[in-house]
Design an enzyme around this catalytic site. Sequence first.
Site, mmCIF file in Angstrom:
data_model
loop_
_atom_site.group_PDB
_atom_site.id
_atom_site.type_symbol
_atom_site.label_atom_id
_atom_site.label_comp_id
_atom_site.label_asym_id
_atom_site.label_seq_id
_atom_site.Cartn_x
_atom_site.Cartn_y
_atom_site.Cartn_z
ATOM 1 N N ASP A 559 0.832 -1.204 0.000
ATOM 2 C CA ASP A 559 0.000 0.000 0.000
ATOM 3 C C ASP A 559 0.871 1.260 0.000
ATOM 4 O OD1 ASP A 559 -2.300 1.508 0.057
ATOM 5 O OD2 ASP A 559 -3.172 0.444 1.757
ATOM 6 N N GLU A 562 3.312 5.111 -3.658
ATOM 7 C CA GLU A 562 3.595 6.240 -4.572
ATOM 8 C C GLU A 562 4.987 6.862 -4.385
ATOM 9 O OE1 GLU A 562 -0.540 5.404 -3.928
ATOM 10 O OE2 GLU A 562 0.910 6.179 -2.486
ATOM 11 N N ASP A 636 -8.041 4.379 -3.312
ATOM 12 C CA ASP A 636 -9.170 4.645 -2.416
ATOM 13 C C ASP A 636 -10.236 5.475 -3.117
ATOM 14 O OD1 ASP A 636 -7.739 3.284 -0.488
ATOM 15 O OD2 ASP A 636 -6.876 5.088 0.374
#
Length: 961
Positions: A559, A562, A636
């Site tokens: 997760d 980035e 999300d």
Amino acid sequence: MKKLTIFLLSALCMVSMQLWAQRFVDVPLLSPVAGGPQLVRLQVVSDKIIRVEATPERAFPAKQSLIIVPQKPFSDYQVKQSATAVTVSTRSLRAVVDRSNGHVRFFSSGGRELLAGDGAGGMKFTPFTVPEREIGADSKLTEAQKHGWTWQATFASPADEAFYGLGQHQSEELNMKGRNEDLFQYNTKISVPFVLSNKGYGLLWDSYSYCRFGNPAEYLQLNGAFSLYDRDGKPGGLTGTYVGKNGEQLVRTEDSIYFENSETIVNLPRGFKLNGSHVTYEGFIEAPVDNLYRFILYYAGYVRVFIDGTEVVPERWRTAWNPNAYKFNYALKRGKRARLKIDWKPDGDVSYCGLRAAAPRPEAEQAKLSIWSEMSRDMDYYFIAGNSMDEVISGYRTLTGRAQVMPRWVMGFWQSRERYKTSGEIERTLAEFRQRHIPIDNIVQDWNYWRLDDWGSHAFEADRYPNPQAMLDSVHAMHGRFMISVWPKFYVTTNHYRQLDARGWMYHQAVRDSIYDWLGFMGSFYDAYDAGARKLFWKQMNEELYSKYRYGIDAWWMDASEPNVRDCTPMWYRKALCGPTALGSATEYFNAYSIVNADAIYNGQRSVNPGRRVFLLTRSGFAGEQRYSTASWSGDIGTRWEDMRAQMTAGMNFSMSGIPFWGMDQGGFCVENRYMAAQTAFDQTGEENADLQEWRELQARWNQFGCFIPLYRTHGQWPLREVWNIAPESHPAYKSIVWYHRLRYRLMPYLYSMAGAVHFSDYTMMRALVMDFTDDARVNNIKDQWMFGPSLMACPVGYYKARSREVYLPRQRGWFDFYTGKHYAGGQTITASAPYERIPVFVPEGSIIPIGPAMEWSDEKPAELINLYVYGGRDAEFTLYEDENTNYDYEKGQYSTIKFSYHSASQTLTISRRNGRFDGMLQQRRFNIVLIDAAHGRPLDLDKPQGRMVKYSGKAVKVKL
């Protein structure tokens, strides 16, 4: 052959000659101009791939690529030069460098121009120095690492060209011709430096910095793009009216609407409570020139936009902590005022709203292919030619690495939520699936299984997970798989942070600035660009999770890759938080974190347990990530119909970016308050109100959609997403979701054969219609239909209460309704039935679909009997792929294929001799061949379809149907 560099000197310009077997062709320009290149280099990678480098310096930089894998030397090409040009030719491709400006033109072997550098600005270079605020106080960057080049490449583009790829974005855009896209990584946004054309080529540029496709200029504030007037016509700004939830009101002039991040929201009215308020920005904008203006809206909460009374942005919503961007166009006339109104309802005390516009450009200029890179060592791109989009994507994977065969269970259903809080919840949930006989393969442990203040320890909190080994053993005993979330994030109080930090492998800006996350603790991310840091990161994961629990972890959820150190910060601060890296500035390496992080886990696991296939799910992605057995998901996202529709285009473009495995949070992640309130009311009263009705239909439609993408996974915040928590058994939502679960497993032979083709044939599973019907211009921008493999056209329903929808049937084929067998001629738009329980699905003539047995997990039983649906009307082929499902023996040649070929004129199916073998392979099996053609339509029967039964022992069989 020994590498040799050719320097074509101006003194030899009049001499015509051929040179063979050269690795590099360097072309000094005759009269370099300021802002242009001095030197252009061609490197022939293969018959259909040519690399182009250009630099405004006198020599090319020494560098190593993060995305390109080693290539085999290629020498089968020719070089010719004249006074004005240098030409490099292969059997399939010709590249011509203009020696006056460095522009490159590419031609097919037949002389058709595929791509050409355009105009005086075809290659532009600007010196770039990393701003001090992006570097950080403890920077160890050398002076050389602080400097590079901003470059722009512009190419001509015919009017009927269409562009795809660029990663995964959220504005419901498919064909990117004439559009703008900022390429950076963020939650719900994945940027990949690859664009695919319907004209037989793709471009992959080797740059890791922030990039732009389309307009190279930054979006302008409204006061920079237009003259602004308030609602009464007074110049200087728009009228902002803030009405609080208790009726308090504030009116002020806004010179721009740019409350988009933690730095700029301080310009909202101080002390005004945004949560529950109603804000409007209204007035007039006056354009400086006639133009089709391209706007970008940034929003959290509820927002609508009107221009001259037209609702140009119907209501959109996004949760306050996770804003979204949406783009729209509107034509404005010079000197004519247009009334603008932004209607905004924030749903948090901290919320975001912004509206900007791109600098106006002539449409002819906007329609060109334009790529801008903020910081690179030089301009470096690969031109990939192909006779089909599949062939171009194959070239992309030749350059960046072959995709792996995913474990078979990955093709099944995954259950997730945000989040399971105890081992008991995990086990009870999986047991409930088994008790209800609903198929499932994977259950997912999201974040915060650790002690609250121990992020980065990778350690289960003992009170909630008293015996993790027993939990894992229980999951496996129920024939499930277990995936766990691991972030590249560490609280400063953890031993893992201290281990990494002691070696200089932690980013410090967040700690230096005392940034606390939403749980109230401080930490940062590790520097995955350092090889040593990657090894230590894996070592920590291995010691605390993998080897510690006897390899009971089946897959990894990476997760925030980035990396997302902090939400909603300005771009410059995001760079400061994410560096400096071991390779250079975060500015230069801004977009590539996820691929080096994936390298850590993929190679780490294979070093410890080389026999088990790795699987990674990562929120970000980058060119080449497929070689690390990595899939991505769309982050999300919100739980609204427009968010669901946006995933259709997001998934298609991501797949056409060359990375084949993609998924989403089915049902959406962030939930509107009205849906949560509806669920609470139902729990108290047992009554289904209007919002709960919509919620259940949304969940049903999203799960129907999810059946026809590479990864079939549900996830989200409360309300809970297990099907029995969405609706009771008697409800049509429950029935439909379970039906598609079971269909997914009946399709397992089809799905896993595609997974094999992804590896062995560089196949793409989720296919925009343009991939298979390229010469039908009507498909170029169809955003809500796609081919799922060669034989299923999925047509999801993206609007509430819709019970039918328009479907375009490409003209190259006739089509069959998957459920009824009814035949339709191609080249028409039909109104297809879409009852609550089903979405339209169509099968093209000349298809073969293997349908296997009913199963509750992916390897419950071998496919001893396959119902082989043959859709006539034209010849058809399909290759069934099988192997051992979870190990790497396929890399050693241990797999089998069986090819099915249908000859339409004679109505004969040929089942080929089985090729290959593997341990556990079925020696004897049956195929029940079901023929469907225009004269003999029949409804889908998954259990006992009438057909021609054939026994098969591995030898070729011909069957007359």
